[in-house]
Design a protein around this motif. Sequence first.
Motif, PDB file in Angstrom:
ATOM      1  N   TRP B 157       0.818  -1.217   0.000  1.00 21.54           N
ATOM      2  CA  TRP B 157       0.000   0.000   0.000  1.00 21.54           C
ATOM      3  C   TRP B 157       0.845   1.258   0.000  1.00 21.54           C
ATOM      4  CZ3 TRP B 157      -4.391  -1.378  -1.500  1.00 21.54           C
ATOM      5  CH2 TRP B 157      -4.932  -2.586  -1.076  1.00 21.54           C
ATOM      6  N   PHE B 200       0.884  -1.821  -8.229  1.00 24.39           N
ATOM      7  CA  PHE B 200      -0.273  -2.645  -8.588  1.00 24.39           C
ATOM      8  C   PHE B 200      -1.491  -1.754  -8.762  1.00 24.39           C
ATOM      9  CE2 PHE B 200      -0.102  -2.710  -3.963  1.00 24.39           C
ATOM     10  CZ  PHE B 200      -1.404  -2.455  -3.600  1.00 24.39           C
ATOM     11  N   ARG B 201      -2.493  -2.347  -9.381  1.00 20.50           N
ATOM     12  CA  ARG B 201      -3.643  -1.587  -9.798  1.00 20.50           C
ATOM     13  C   ARG B 201      -4.749  -1.670  -8.746  1.00 20.50           C
ATOM     14  NH1 ARG B 201      -6.574  -2.984 -15.560  1.00 20.50           N
ATOM     15  NH2 ARG B 201      -7.571  -0.960 -15.854  1.00 20.50           N
ATOM     16  N   LEU B 202      -5.437  -0.568  -8.573  1.00 23.27           N
ATOM     17  CA  LEU B 202      -6.589  -0.569  -7.669  1.00 23.27           C
ATOM     18  C   LEU B 202      -7.875  -0.840  -8.446  1.00 23.27           C
ATOM     19  CD1 LEU B 202      -5.848   2.450  -5.310  1.00 23.27           C
ATOM     20  CD2 LEU B 202      -5.589   0.013  -4.843  1.00 23.27           C
ATOM     21  N   ALA B 203      -8.944  -1.040  -7.668  1.00 19.88           N
ATOM     22  CA  ALA B 203     -10.244  -1.357  -8.271  1.00 19.88           C
ATOM     23  C   ALA B 203     -10.691  -0.303  -9.274  1.00 19.88           C
ATOM     24  CB  ALA B 203     -11.295  -1.500  -7.171  1.00 19.88           C
ATOM     25  N   ASN B 204     -10.306   0.939  -9.050  1.00 20.85           N
ATOM     26  CA  ASN B 204     -10.741   2.001  -9.970  1.00 20.85           C
ATOM     27  C   ASN B 204      -9.783   2.162 -11.148  1.00 20.85           C
ATOM     28  OD1 ASN B 204      -8.574   3.111  -8.715  1.00 20.85           O
ATOM     29  ND2 ASN B 204      -9.608   4.981  -8.035  1.00 20.85           N
ATOM     30  N   GLY B 205      -8.779   1.282 -11.231  1.00 25.86           N
ATOM     31  CA  GLY B 205      -7.844   1.339 -12.337  1.00 25.86           C
ATOM     32  C   GLY B 205      -6.580   2.122 -12.019  1.00 25.86           C
ATOM     33  N   GLU B 345     -12.046   5.813 -17.022  1.00 30.60           N
ATOM     34  CA  GLU B 345     -11.073   5.537 -15.978  1.00 30.60           C
ATOM     35  C   GLU B 345     -10.220   6.770 -15.718  1.00 30.60           C
ATOM     36  OE1 GLU B 345      -9.768   1.336 -15.752  1.00 30.60           O
ATOM     37  OE2 GLU B 345      -7.776   2.213 -15.748  1.00 30.60           O
ATOM     38  N   ILE B 358     -16.571   4.597  -7.615  1.00 29.21           N
ATOM     39  CA  ILE B 358     -15.681   3.439  -7.575  1.00 29.21           C
ATOM     40  C   ILE B 358     -14.473   3.686  -6.668  1.00 29.21           C
ATOM     41  CG2 ILE B 358     -14.104   3.799  -9.526  1.00 29.21           C
ATOM     42  CD1 ILE B 358     -14.997   0.906 -10.399  1.00 29.21           C
ATOM     43  N   THR B 362     -11.969   2.965  -1.401  1.00 20.05           N
ATOM     44  CA  THR B 362     -10.555   3.180  -1.093  1.00 20.05           C
ATOM     45  C   THR B 362     -10.412   4.291  -0.057  1.00 20.05           C
ATOM     46  OG1 THR B 362     -10.096   2.571  -3.371  1.00 20.05           O
ATOM     47  CG2 THR B 362      -8.292   3.548  -2.133  1.00 20.05           C
TER      48      THR B 362
ATOM     49  N   GLY D 325      -9.725  -5.389  -0.389  1.00 26.89           N
ATOM     50  CA  GLY D 325     -11.010  -5.252  -1.063  1.00 26.89           C
ATOM     51  C   GLY D 325     -10.973  -4.284  -2.228  1.00 26.89           C
ATOM     52  N   VAL D 326      -9.938  -3.456  -2.268  1.00 29.36           N
ATOM     53  CA  VAL D 326      -9.926  -2.418  -3.307  1.00 29.36           C
ATOM     54  C   VAL D 326      -8.788  -2.589  -4.315  1.00 29.36           C
ATOM     55  CG1 VAL D 326     -11.149  -0.739  -1.887  1.00 29.36           C
ATOM     56  CG2 VAL D 326      -8.644  -0.778  -1.843  1.00 29.36           C
ATOM     57  N   THR D 327      -8.127  -3.738  -4.290  1.00 27.71           N
ATOM     58  CA  THR D 327      -7.132  -3.976  -5.340  1.00 27.71           C
ATOM     59  C   THR D 327      -7.833  -4.504  -6.595  1.00 27.71           C
ATOM     60  OG1 THR D 327      -6.758  -6.281  -4.744  1.00 27.71           O
ATOM     61  CG2 THR D 327      -5.392  -4.644  -3.642  1.00 27.71           C
ATOM     62  N   TRP D 328      -7.209  -4.224  -7.709  1.00 33.58           N
ATOM     63  CA  TRP D 328      -7.733  -4.732  -8.985  1.00 33.58           C
ATOM     64  C   TRP D 328      -7.771  -6.251  -8.979  1.00 33.58           C
ATOM     65  CZ3 TRP D 328      -9.843  -2.391 -13.191  1.00 33.58           C
ATOM     66  CH2 TRP D 328      -9.996  -3.171 -14.340  1.00 33.58           C
ATOM     67  N   ASP D 329      -6.616  -6.850  -8.617  1.00 36.27           N
ATOM     68  CA  ASP D 329      -6.502  -8.299  -8.744  1.00 36.27           C
ATOM     69  C   ASP D 329      -7.386  -9.056  -7.759  1.00 36.27           C
ATOM     70  OD1 ASP D 329      -4.767  -7.990 -10.820  1.00 36.27           O
ATOM     71  OD2 ASP D 329      -2.954  -8.243  -9.607  1.00 36.27           O
ATOM     72  N   HIS D 333     -14.185  -5.932  -6.738  1.00 40.83           N
ATOM     73  CA  HIS D 333     -14.853  -4.866  -7.478  1.00 40.83           C
ATOM     74  C   HIS D 333     -15.683  -5.403  -8.638  1.00 40.83           C
ATOM     75  CE1 HIS D 333     -11.649  -4.650 -10.696  1.00 40.83           C
ATOM     76  NE2 HIS D 333     -11.006  -5.272  -9.744  1.00 40.83           N
ATOM     77  N   MET D 336     -18.876  -5.284  -7.082  1.00 40.27           N
ATOM     78  CA  MET D 336     -19.298  -3.899  -6.881  1.00 40.27           C
ATOM     79  C   MET D 336     -19.807  -3.304  -8.196  1.00 40.27           C
ATOM     80  SD  MET D 336     -16.802  -1.008  -5.273  1.00 40.27           S
ATOM     81  CE  MET D 336     -17.081   0.696  -5.762  1.00 40.27           C
ATOM     82  N   ARG D 337     -19.096  -3.569  -9.267  1.00 46.85           N
ATOM     83  CA  ARG D 337     -19.501  -3.062 -10.583  1.00 46.85           C
ATOM     84  C   ARG D 337     -20.812  -3.710 -11.021  1.00 46.85           C
ATOM     85  NH1 ARG D 337     -14.623  -1.312 -13.754  1.00 46.85           N
ATOM     86  NH2 ARG D 337     -12.938  -1.073 -12.246  1.00 46.85           N
TER      87      ARG D 337
END
Lengths: 401, 401, 365, 365
Positions: B157, B200-205, B345, B358, B362, D325-329, D333, D336-337
Motif C-alpha cells: 500500500w 499494482f492496480r486498484l479497483a478504480n484502475g 477511468e 468506484i 478506497t 477489497g480495493v485492489t484490482w486483482d 470490485h 461492486m460493478r
Amino acid sequence: MTDLDVWQERARAWLASVEPEFGLRARAGLTQDEDLALGRRYMAAKHEAGFSGITIPIEFGGQGLSPLHKVLFDTLEAKAAMPIGYFGVSTAMPLPILIRYCDDKAWVRERVVAALRGEEIWCQLFSEPAAGSDLAGLRTKAEGGEQGWTINGQKLWTTFAQYSDYGILIARSDPTVPKHKGLTFFWVDMKAPGVTVRPFRLANGDIQCNEVFFDDVAVADSQRLGPIGGGFSVAMATLMIERYAASDADGFGPSIGAFVEMLRPLTINGKPALKDGRVRSVIARNHALRQGLDSIRRRAMLAMEAGMEPGPEGALNKLFSVRSRQKLSELALDLQGSAGLAYTEGAYTKADWASSWIGAPTMRQAGGADEMLLNTIAEKILGLPQDHRPDKGVPFNQIPA
Amino acid sequence: MTDLDVWQERARAWLASVEPEFGLRARAGLTQDEDLALGRRYMAAKHEAGFSGITIPIEFGGQGLSPLHKVLFDTLEAKAAMPIGYFGVSTAMPLPILIRYCDDKAWVRERVVAALRGEEIWCQLFSEPAAGSDLAGLRTKAEGGEQGWTINGQKLWTTFAQYSDYGILIARSDPTVPKHKGLTFFWVDMKAPGVTVRPFRLANGDIQCNEVFFDDVAVADSQRLGPIGGGFSVAMATLMIERYAASDADGFGPSIGAFVEMLRPLTINGKPALKDGRVRSVIARNHALRQGLDSIRRRAMLAMEAGMEPGPEGALNKLFSVRSRQKLSELALDLQGSAGLAYTEGAYTKADWASSWIGAPTMRQAGGADEMLLNTIAEKILGLPQDHRPDKGVPFNQIPA
Amino acid sequence: MSILYDEGQQAMAEETRRVLAARTDRARQLELLDRCGEWDETFWTTAVDQGWTALAVPEAFGGLGLGLIELGLVAQEAGRVVSGAPFLTYGHGAVCALLASEDEGLQSTWLPRLAKGEVKAAVAFAEESSPMQPHPSVEFRGGKLQGAKSGVAGGLAADIVVVSASAAEGPVLVLVEAGDVLERRAIRSFDNSRLFADMIFDGSPARVLVSGDAADEAALDIQAQMAVLAAHEQAGGAEAAMQAARDYALERRAFGQPIGAFQSIKHRIAELYGLVEIARANCIHAAARQGRGDFLEAAACARLSAIEAYDMATRDAVQIHGGSGVTWDGGLHLHMRRARSLAIELGNALFWEDLLAIELTGVAA
Amino acid sequence: MSILYDEGQQAMAEETRRVLAARTDRARQLELLDRCGEWDETFWTTAVDQGWTALAVPEAFGGLGLGLIELGLVAQEAGRVVSGAPFLTYGHGAVCALLASEDEGLQSTWLPRLAKGEVKAAVAFAEESSPMQPHPSVEFRGGKLQGAKSGVAGGLAADIVVVSASAAEGPVLVLVEAGDVLERRAIRSFDNSRLFADMIFDGSPARVLVSGDAADEAALDIQAQMAVLAAHEQAGGAEAAMQAARDYALERRAFGQPIGAFQSIKHRIAELYGLVEIARANCIHAAARQGRGDFLEAAACARLSAIEAYDMATRDAVQIHGGSGVTWDGGLHLHMRRARSLAIELGNALFWEDLLAIELTGVAA
C-alpha cells in the motif's frame, strides 16, 4: 383440500364464531383485570373446542398435532386479537418442560389442563438484574440437595408473575464451577412462603413485568427438573421451544396496508401523501421486506409439512420485522402531524401506531436482544467466532461483579 | 481585512493565475507520467510563489506560517484540481518527521526544498500484508544496531513508491518484546540495492499503490529516526500530523450542488427528478450533513485562529463525508439510468460520479478504516473501553500468525 | 461564518446546566406524563427567575437584547433534561411576531410582560396534518377569528396566541388573548407536558400583527426561529441520551466485561456522537445566521440533523440499556417521547426537507 | 403460496454451481473490464451446452418447457460468479415477447434458434434516463423504425432486438434483426461485459410482435420477468459477496484474533445474511407467481430487496476486506460493478418502488 386445510377452515370458523365475544371490540375499554377474566373464559372455550395445546400430546390433555397446525392456528388467533397475552408464556414453555422433565405424570396432566383452560398461570423465572442477555450470569441461589432446597435471590422481567400460580426457575446451585455449569432448574409454587411479587410499569404504561423476590423459599427435590448442575441446558431447551412460535412479518405492529389506509386522506405540502416519493419508497421497501419474511415463513411451513427441518433463516423474523415496525411507526406519527400527538395507553399495538411505536423497543429486547440475535446468526449459521468473553471457564465466584 | 484575509486573497489570486496552466482542463487526457511531470512544474512554481511548505519553519525552506494558513490554501488548491496528488504523502508526513528526528540539519533542508519543489518524492513505508489496521503487527525486520542495519521484508500500500526517491520506514528491530515495543524508525534510499518496487492496480484502475520488497537492504544507523525500539511513537506522531490536513465535507467527491445540476434535466416516471420527494430528501439530508461537517471545520479554524485547540469532533469528517459520498454517487449513477453506465477511468473524482463511486471504498480505508475511526472516537473521545486484543503484552514472536 | 461561543456564552451555558440539573426531578417528570394539562412549574419559574424569558427581547421592552444564540444555549440545556414546559420556544415565537408587527401598542403591552414571564404564549399555525398553510382555513373577518387550529403546543396554558389566518386582503398574523374567547380541546398525548390543544375560534376577537406578503414572510421566519430553538433542544436531548448510553455501557457488565467493550455497542455510541456533533454544529451555525439571507437554509439543516440525531440517539440508547431502557421508572422513555413530540411540532422532517430542497434547487415539490 | 425447490430443482442448482465454478476464471473476467465489446465466451458456450437457453422455451419450439423458477436458479448461480455475458436474461425477454406475439412465423423462426443458443437477443425499452416509456419516442411507420434507444444491455452483440415503439395505432413491440440495419454506439462502461450500446434506428426494417394495449401489457410483463431473473443474479451475487466477507473474516487476523471475532464485523455479516435470505425468498416467491395476478407485485418485491442486498453486501464486503477489497486483482470490485450495472439495467430502485406503490395503493405518483 388436504386434512390440514380442512382443519384450518374449522379453526377459522370457530375463531370467527367467538370473535364477537372475545375479540378486539369486546376487549375495548376493559381494565386489565377484566381483560384477564375474559381471557380465562376464552381459554376455557378454546379448550372445549379442541384448539388448546395443539402440539401437546393427547395423554397430557393436548391435541397431539404438528407444529404446523400450531403456527396456522396462532396466526389466525393473533389476527382476531383474542385476550391470550396472559397465557402466552404459561402455555408455551413451562408445559413442555414439565412434560419432559417431571416424573409425576398424573400431576403434570392436571397442571397442563388447568393451564390450557386458563385456570392456572405459569411464569418463567429466568432473567435477573445482572443477567439478561448473559443468562448464565444469574445469582439466585439454590442451596441444599436431594434432601430439599432453599431458594434466595431476585428475578426480574418475569412476565405476568403477578397472576401466576406456578413458575419454572433457574438458580445457581454451585458457585465454584464456571458459570454455565453450576445451574439447576426447578418448578416453584408462586404462592409459597417467601415469594414476593412486585409488578412494575413499562415505558408504554403496561404493567405486566415483575420483580420476584425469593426469601428462604423451600423447594422439594421432587420439584427439580433435570439433573443438578444441568439447569442451563434445560433453560436452552425451554428457549428453543419458542423457535416455531407464530412469527409476524409486521413485528406485531400494524400492517403496511394499515399504513396506506392511514395515509390515504393525508396531504404533504398540499399534495396527497400517497403521491409523495418518500412515502411511496417507505411503503414499497417495507412491504418488500415483510413479503420476504412472509415467504421465508411460508417456506418453513411447507418444509414442516413435508417433514423436513426448516432453514435457519426463520431466525431473521423478529430482528428485521420489529426494526421495520419501529421506524414505520415513528413515521406514521410524524406524517399525521397534530393527529399523531394523541395517545391512548394500552391500545392494541397491531391497530394503533402510537402504541406500536412506544412498545417497539420492548419487542427488540423480549426473546433475545437484537445484538444477541446477530451473534446467534453470526456464530450458529455463519460459523463466525464467538466474541471475547473474559468469564469463560472461570469459576462463577471468581468473576469480578 | 485581517492579515490572514490578505494572505488568502493573494493565494487565491496566484492559484487563479496558474490554473490555466496546471488545472483540471490542462490535465485532461494526460497520461500519468505526463501529469506527474506537470505536477513537478506546478510544485516548482508554487515554491517560487511562496506557497510551499506553509507550516514548515523558514530555516528549512518553508513559510513558517500557521496550520490555519495551510488549511485555507489546501482548500483553495483542491478546488482548482491541481496535480498535487503525487506529492501529498511526500510533503505531509516525511518532511516534518525528518525535521524533528534527523540530526544533519543541512541535509534535511536540502531534502525539504527538493521535495517541496517536486524534484524529489518521499513515500511512507508503513502497512504490510499482515499489518493494516493493526500497524504494530508488522513483520519487516531491521537487524543490526548502532554499527548499521539490514532490512528484510515486504511493505504494501505504499503510495507512489514507484516515483519515490526516499522513504520513511518502520521495521521490527526486536521480536522478543510485545508488539508495540520492538519497532524502530528509519529513512531509506529507495534506489538502494535490494529495494524492489512493484506497482499494482486498484479497483478504480489507478496505479498508485505499490508492494515494496526489502532484500538485505543496508541502512546506516545515522538513518535511524528516534530511539531504537521507539518506532511506534514516531509512527503515531507521523499519523497525527495528518490531523489538520484539509478536510472536505464532500468526502473528495462531487458537491450537492453538482448533484442538483446533474439532476436538473432528468425525469423520474416522466416528472422532473427535482420534484421527486425521494430525490429532495437525499439532497436535503446530505446537504444538512455536509453543512454540519463544514460548520465543524469552520469552528475549528476559528479556534485555531484564536490560538485554541479545536474540538475532537474534527475527527468525524472522513467517516461521515465519505459514506455520504459513496451512497450519493451510487444514486447519481442510478438516476442517470443509461447515461450512468458510462465510465472513464481516471476521471477527477470531484467532478465525475462514476469515478467518485468506484473510488469511495478506497477512501474508506485510506488514513484509517471506518472501524478504526469509530474505535478512536469511542475510546479517545468518549472514554469507552478498548475492545479485546488477545495479543496485548505478548512478545511478538509468541503471537500465533 | 460559523461562530465560537465566547466566554460569556460558555459561562451562561454552564450556569444553565447547573441550575437545571439542580431543579429537575425525574419522578415529577414521569408523573406529568400521566396528567393532561399540567406542566413543570419548577422549570418555568426557574426560566423566569433566571431571565431566560427576557433573553431575546429588545432592551427597549425590558429584555436583554440578546438573540437566538443565547436562547439556543438555554434550549440545548433544557433539551438535555427534557424540560417540562414548552413556553420558551413559543414565547420567542410570539416575541418575533410582535417585533414583526408595526403596532407599537401591542408591542408595549405584551413584550415587557413576555420578557418578565408574566404571560405564556402559543403559536397556532398548524391545521390538521399540515404545519403551515399557504391559505389557512381559519378566517379573520371584522376583527374576529373563525375556524380551528390543530395540535398547538402550550395551547392548554397559553395566555396569548399568535394565529395565522386568511383575511379578505390576504394572509394575516393575528394576536388572540386566550382567556375564555376560545375553545381548547386537550389532546391526551404521549408527552403531556407539551400541553397540546386543538383550538376552535368561534368569533374570537383578535388584533392584526402583520398582513399581506409580510405576514407569510414573518410566519416562515418565526417558524424557522422556533425550529432552530427546537433543534437546540433536540441536540441537547440527543447528547443526553448518547451520554446515558455511554455511562450505562461503562457500568453494565455482561459476559465478564463492561458492555461498552463490545464493538456493536461502542461503535453505535460513536456514531451517535457524530450525529450529535453534526446537529450541534448546524444549530450554532443557524443561530448565528438569524436575520441573514441564508437563515432558512441554515435553520432547515439544523432541524433535519437534530431530528435525525435525537431519533437515532433515543432508539439506540434505549436499545443499549436493554430491559432497563424500557421500564417506566428508568425514564429513558422521556427522551423517546420528547424526540417524537419535538419531531412533530413545528413541522416534521418531510416539511423541512421540502423547504430546504426549495432553497437548494429553486424547484418546488 | 411460496414454493420449496423440489429435488430436481435442487440438483439442477448444484450442478449449475459446479459447472460454473469449474469454468469461471477471475483473471479473464478482470481482463474483460478493460475491453469494450467483448464477453466471456466460455460462460456463453457453457450456457448453451448445458441447455440453459432452452429452459423456458416451450417444448413445441425445441425448449424444455420449464419456467422462471428454473431459469432463476441458473441466474442465481450466474450472479454468484459475476457471469460474463447478459444473454440469458435478455434472451428470455425475447422469448417472452415472441410468445406474446400471435405471429407463428416469427415464433417458429426465432424460438428454436433462441433455445439452441444460435442467436443472441437484446431488449430495447429504455430511452435516456427512463427504463420504460408510456409513449416511446422511437417511431414505427411503414415497417420501419426511427429513433434511438439507450443503454441496451447485450446491445453490442445482439442478433435480434425487441424494441418498444410508437405506431400510428398506438404502442407496439417489434422485432429487429440487428445485422447492419442499425447503428450501435458502444458505451464504455465500468462493467463492459454487459455490452451496453445506444441504438440508433434510421429506417431499420422491423416486424410487429404485439400492438395496442397488449403491447404495453406485454412490455411490463417482459420487464418484470427479466427483473426477476436480474434479482436472482443480484441475490446470488450478494450471497457470494457475503460469503467472501465471512471467509475473509475467519482467515484475516488483527490484534491477535480473526477479525470475525470483532462484533462490528460479525454483526455486519449477519445483517447481510438477513438481506440475502429476504431477497432470495422474494425471488423464489416471484418466480413461482409468474402468470398470476400478483406477479408484478412479487417481481417488484424481489427486485427491490435484491438491489438492496447486493448494494449492501458489496459495500460491506469490500469494507471488511480492508485494503485487499480495493485492489484490482482481488476482484471484489467485479461484484461492486455488477451490483451497479444490474441496479441500473431494467429500471432502478425508484422505478420499481413506484410500480410497487401503484400495486399497493392504487395511486400513481
